[in-house]
Enzyme design. Sequence first.
Site, PDB file in Angstrom:
ATOM      1  N   GLY A  46      -1.426  -6.739   1.474  1.00  0.00           N
ATOM      2  CA  GLY A  46      -2.662  -6.063   1.848  1.00  0.00           C
ATOM      3  C   GLY A  46      -2.556  -5.275   3.133  1.00  0.00           C
ATOM      4  O   GLY A  46      -3.543  -4.708   3.585  1.00  0.00           O
ATOM      5  N   CYS A  47      -1.372  -5.237   3.727  1.00  0.00           N
ATOM      6  CA  CYS A  47      -1.170  -4.455   4.954  1.00  0.00           C
ATOM      7  C   CYS A  47      -0.451  -3.164   4.588  1.00  0.00           C
ATOM      8  O   CYS A  47       0.496  -3.181   3.805  1.00  0.00           O
ATOM      9  CB  CYS A  47      -0.320  -5.228   5.968  1.00  0.00           C
ATOM     10  SG  CYS A  47      -1.104  -6.718   6.586  1.00  0.00           S
ATOM     11  N   ALA A  48      -0.888  -2.057   5.155  1.00  0.00           N
ATOM     12  CA  ALA A  48      -0.213  -0.781   4.913  1.00  0.00           C
ATOM     13  C   ALA A  48       1.174  -0.799   5.555  1.00  0.00           C
ATOM     14  O   ALA A  48       2.143  -0.334   4.971  1.00  0.00           O
ATOM     15  CB  ALA A  48      -1.037   0.374   5.458  1.00  0.00           C
ATOM     16  N   SER A  49       1.267  -1.346   6.759  1.00  0.00           N
ATOM     17  CA  SER A  49       2.553  -1.542   7.415  1.00  0.00           C
ATOM     18  C   SER A  49       3.142  -2.845   6.899  1.00  0.00           C
ATOM     19  O   SER A  49       2.446  -3.659   6.297  1.00  0.00           O
ATOM     20  CB  SER A  49       2.379  -1.656   8.932  1.00  0.00           C
ATOM     21  OG  SER A  49       1.743  -0.524   9.447  1.00  0.00           O
TER      22      SER A  49
END
Length: 141
Positions: A46-49
């Site tokens: 769920g993290c873009a990074s």
Amino acid sequence: MTIDEIMESFEFLDDWDDRYRYLIELGRTLEPLPEEAHNEANKVRGCASQVWLQTKVEPGADGEPVLHFLGDSDAHIVRGLVALTLAFFSGRTARDIMAADAQALFKSLGFEQHLTPQRSNGLRSMVERIKKDAAQALATA
């Protein structure tokens, strides 16, 4: 650094450019995450990074599980957000983690207005992962 020290520093910095620089500096203070811990099991979804969290559970003085976290990210500001989040949660009992309101902390720091939606979602994903680990620790204690 403690969460109280971090909050005090944030209050001292009026300009958001300075606050972003401070977050980057916080990220540089993270205890290194071992290379072997940069794996799929520790990856936060769920993290873009890319973000990794490693959880260690120890019995506390009263037998209740205490969780300690190490974390890392491939993005400088996100590493700072990891550092801030770990300062808030690491070293606390599983029950305290479950009751802690990280969203209120983030709101008090002004993140709602100053983080991109992707970073806000990533921050929520980190908190969800930490609370999930705390719930698991409680269930197996």
